[in-house]
Design an enzyme around this catalytic site. Structure first.
Site, PDB file in Angstrom:
ATOM      1  N   PHE A  34      37.395  41.975  37.391  1.00 37.74           N
ATOM      2  CA  PHE A  34      36.308  41.863  35.961  1.00 37.74           C
ATOM      3  C   PHE A  34      35.433  43.180  35.575  1.00 37.74           C
ATOM      4  O   PHE A  34      35.342  43.216  35.474  1.00 37.74           O
ATOM      5  CB  PHE A  34      35.639  40.402  36.009  1.00 37.74           C
ATOM      6  CG  PHE A  34      37.103  39.703  35.481  1.00 37.74           C
ATOM      7  CD1 PHE A  34      37.941  40.186  35.792  1.00 37.74           C
ATOM      8  CD2 PHE A  34      36.664  38.096  34.739  1.00 37.74           C
ATOM      9  CE1 PHE A  34      39.234  38.783  35.082  1.00 37.74           C
ATOM     10  CE2 PHE A  34      37.494  37.458  34.533  1.00 37.74           C
ATOM     11  CZ  PHE A  34      39.030  37.744  34.720  1.00 37.74           C
ATOM     12  N   HIS A 120      37.628  27.501  39.339  1.00 37.91           N
ATOM     13  CA  HIS A 120      38.607  27.544  38.461  1.00 37.91           C
ATOM     14  C   HIS A 120      39.969  27.761  38.322  1.00 37.91           C
ATOM     15  O   HIS A 120      40.096  28.391  37.052  1.00 37.91           O
ATOM     16  CB  HIS A 120      38.134  29.340  37.963  1.00 37.91           C
ATOM     17  CG  HIS A 120      36.383  29.997  37.820  1.00 37.91           C
ATOM     18  ND1 HIS A 120      35.975  30.492  37.722  1.00 37.91           N
ATOM     19  CD2 HIS A 120      35.699  28.791  37.314  1.00 37.91           C
ATOM     20  CE1 HIS A 120      34.722  30.985  37.652  1.00 37.91           C
ATOM     21  NE2 HIS A 120      34.016  29.497  37.833  1.00 37.91           N
ATOM     22  N   CYS A 128      52.580  21.064  31.607  1.00 40.97           N
ATOM     23  CA  CYS A 128      52.913  21.336  30.142  1.00 40.97           C
ATOM     24  C   CYS A 128      51.549  20.238  29.452  1.00 40.97           C
ATOM     25  O   CYS A 128      51.255  18.559  29.986  1.00 40.97           O
ATOM     26  CB  CYS A 128      53.889  20.133  29.563  1.00 40.97           C
ATOM     27  SG  CYS A 128      54.095  19.002  27.984  1.00 40.97           S
ATOM     28  N   CYS A 149      57.271  23.962  27.089  1.00 38.30           N
ATOM     29  CA  CYS A 149      58.128  22.291  27.822  1.00 38.30           C
ATOM     30  C   CYS A 149      59.377  21.998  27.372  1.00 38.30           C
ATOM     31  O   CYS A 149      59.909  22.188  26.107  1.00 38.30           O
ATOM     32  CB  CYS A 149      57.300  21.276  28.331  1.00 38.30           C
ATOM     33  SG  CYS A 149      57.892  19.666  28.649  1.00 38.30           S
TER      34      CYS A 149
HETATM   35  P1  CNA Z   1      33.433  39.672  38.760  1.00 33.52           P
HETATM   36  O1  CNA Z   1      31.977  39.455  38.662  1.00 33.52           O
HETATM   37  O2  CNA Z   1      34.175  40.555  38.673  1.00 33.52           O
HETATM   38  O3  CNA Z   1      32.992  40.497  40.394  1.00 33.52           O
HETATM   39  C1  CNA Z   1      33.270  40.750  41.633  1.00 33.52           C
HETATM   40  C2  CNA Z   1      31.939  41.496  42.213  1.00 33.52           C
HETATM   41  O4  CNA Z   1      32.545  41.642  43.585  1.00 33.52           O
HETATM   42  C3  CNA Z   1      31.403  43.091  41.808  1.00 33.52           C
HETATM   43  O5  CNA Z   1      30.132  43.037  41.889  1.00 33.52           O
HETATM   44  C4  CNA Z   1      32.034  43.823  42.817  1.00 33.52           C
HETATM   45  O6  CNA Z   1      31.217  44.922  43.581  1.00 33.52           O
HETATM   46  C5  CNA Z   1      32.867  43.546  44.329  1.00 33.52           C
HETATM   47  N1  CNA Z   1      33.392  43.705  44.773  1.00 33.52           N
HETATM   48  C6  CNA Z   1      35.348  44.164  44.479  1.00 33.52           C
HETATM   49  N2  CNA Z   1      35.565  44.344  45.526  1.00 33.52           N
HETATM   50  C7  CNA Z   1      34.216  44.467  46.157  1.00 33.52           C
HETATM   51  C8  CNA Z   1      35.378  44.843  47.716  1.00 33.52           C
HETATM   52  N3  CNA Z   1      36.376  45.157  48.364  1.00 33.52           N
HETATM   53  N4  CNA Z   1      33.973  44.008  48.950  1.00 33.52           N
HETATM   54  C9  CNA Z   1      33.067  43.910  48.464  1.00 33.52           C
HETATM   55  N5  CNA Z   1      32.146  43.609  47.620  1.00 33.52           N
HETATM   56  C10 CNA Z   1      33.561  44.070  46.129  1.00 33.52           C
HETATM   57  O7  CNA Z   1      34.535  38.896  39.963  1.00 33.52           O
HETATM   58  P2  CNA Z   1      33.671  37.179  40.090  1.00 33.52           P
HETATM   59  O8  CNA Z   1      34.165  36.865  40.994  1.00 33.52           O
HETATM   60  O9  CNA Z   1      31.994  37.287  40.630  1.00 33.52           O
HETATM   61  O10 CNA Z   1      33.327  36.542  38.614  1.00 33.52           O
HETATM   62  C11 CNA Z   1      33.910  35.338  38.332  1.00 33.52           C
HETATM   63  C12 CNA Z   1      35.769  35.690  37.680  1.00 33.52           C
HETATM   64  C13 CNA Z   1      37.177  36.745  37.691  1.00 33.52           C
HETATM   65  C14 CNA Z   1      36.177  33.726  37.758  1.00 33.52           C
HETATM   66  O11 CNA Z   1      36.023  33.295  37.280  1.00 33.52           O
HETATM   67  C15 CNA Z   1      37.551  34.568  38.713  1.00 33.52           C
HETATM   68  O12 CNA Z   1      38.742  33.905  38.187  1.00 33.52           O
HETATM   69  C16 CNA Z   1      37.578  35.887  37.871  1.00 33.52           C
HETATM   70  N6  CNA Z   1      38.398  36.730  38.751  1.00 33.52           N
HETATM   71  C17 CNA Z   1      39.176  36.379  39.210  1.00 33.52           C
HETATM   72  C18 CNA Z   1      40.085  37.287  40.133  1.00 33.52           C
HETATM   73  C19 CNA Z   1      41.779  36.587  41.503  1.00 33.52           C
HETATM   74  O13 CNA Z   1      42.049  35.586  40.747  1.00 33.52           O
HETATM   75  N7  CNA Z   1      41.470  37.703  42.373  1.00 33.52           N
HETATM   76  C20 CNA Z   1      40.024  38.694  39.637  1.00 33.52           C
HETATM   77  C21 CNA Z   1      40.010  39.109  38.634  1.00 33.52           C
HETATM   78  C22 CNA Z   1      38.726  38.481  37.877  1.00 33.52           C
END
Ligand code: CNA
Length: 238
Positions: A34, A120, A128, A149
């Site tokens: 995000f 999450h 459904c 559904c």
């Molecule tokens: P965020 O707020 O997007 O933060 C991600 C963090 O990861 C950032 O601070 C980046 O600097 C760091 N980052 C990104 N890539 C790398 C890497 N390769 N190595 C090290 N650090 C890295 O995401 P959070 O998870 O903190 O926020 C919570 C939300 C995002 C949740 O509710 C998730 O459901 C949601 N989300 C999930 C997905 C998924 O399921 N893959 C994708 C996008 C968002």
């Protein structure tokens, strides 16, 4: 000893590792997070993403919600990376108690992890809202408009939207795992989404490791901090 050598030693010595991660764990599998510069929040939409994926928006404007959801939030066809795989290996070796994740992509399970607490929810489960019938993520991706559904009810992803509460059982199990942890690795999360971010405060040990490309509000609390990519660290761990 440098930080990486210290972390390697801690991993060797630990028997109750807990990993708490976020979207940054899956960016190296190709799923955007995000808040990075190329993340979802830097792209332009008619409404801010956190508005679209809120419960009230879903209720008011389900057509728009599902269009956005299918396009931007349904990561299908991606593979686990070295971080997911190393964590699954540690669990198999009996040294990792749990993976707690904010991710909804199911990649930890795909890598072989069994004890995964999905704070999450998961895009892989869809129910459904009327009769509770299960639908797969592929079905939802292929559906059109507001997914219905066979009984006529709306099929809703088992994903926690903004304004919705977390599953209490998942939250309790996460708290208990963190309390017992001898090594807590927090990684790939901006630590800005609550209540998930507050889980760190339940850790009672003195081996809190933070691995994140960007700084986080919890950096000063950690015993070791790496501002590096997860893959570069995890590929060097035992
Ligand atoms: P965020 O707020 O997007 O933060 C991600 C963090 O990861 C950032 O601070 C980046 O600097 C760091 N980052 C990104 N890539 C790398 C890497 N390769 N190595 C090290 N650090 C890295 O995401 P959070 O998870 O903190 O926020 C919570 C939300 C995002 C949740 O509710 C998730 O459901 C949601 N989300 C999930 C997905 C998924 O399921 N893959 C994708 C996008 C968002």
């Amino acid at each position: 000893m440098n930080n990486l050598e210290t972390l390697k030693q801690w991993v060797e010595e630990s028997r109750h590792i807990v990993f708490f991660g976020g979207a940054g764990v899956s960016t190296e599998s190709g799923i955007p997070d995000f808040r990075s510069v190329d993340g979802l929040y830097s792209q332009k939409f008619e409404y801010p993403p956190e508005v679209i994926i809120s419960h009230s928006f879903y209720e008011r404007n389900p057509e728009y919600f599902f269009r956005f959801y299918r396009e931007k939030m349904l990561p299908l066809g991606f593979e686990p990376n070295v971080t997911h795989r190393r964590l699954a290996q540690w669990e198999q070796e009996g040294k990792l108690d749990a993976v707690i994740t904010q991710n909804i992509d199911g990649l930890h399970q795909k890598a072989g992890s069994k004890r995964v607490y999905e704070l999450h929810g998961s895009v892989l489960r869809n129910y459904c809202t009327r009769c509770r019938k299960f639908y797969s993520a592929e079905w939802l991706k292929e559906s059109k408009g507001v997914p219905r559904c066979s009984c006529g009810g709306i099929v809703k992803p088992d994903v926690v939207l903004y304004e919705e509460g977390l599953d209490q059982d998942t939250l309790m199990k996460s708290v208990m795992a963190i309390r017992r942890a001898d090594l807590l690795i927090v990684a790939g999360t901006s630590l800005t989404v609550y209540p998930a971010a507050g889980l760190i405060n339940y850790y009672q040990g003195n081996r809190l490791v933070l691995i994140n490309r960007d700084e986080t509000p919890y950096d000063s609390q950690a015993d070791l901090v790496f501002h590096e990519s997860l893959g570069s660290i995890f590929s060097q761990l035992p």
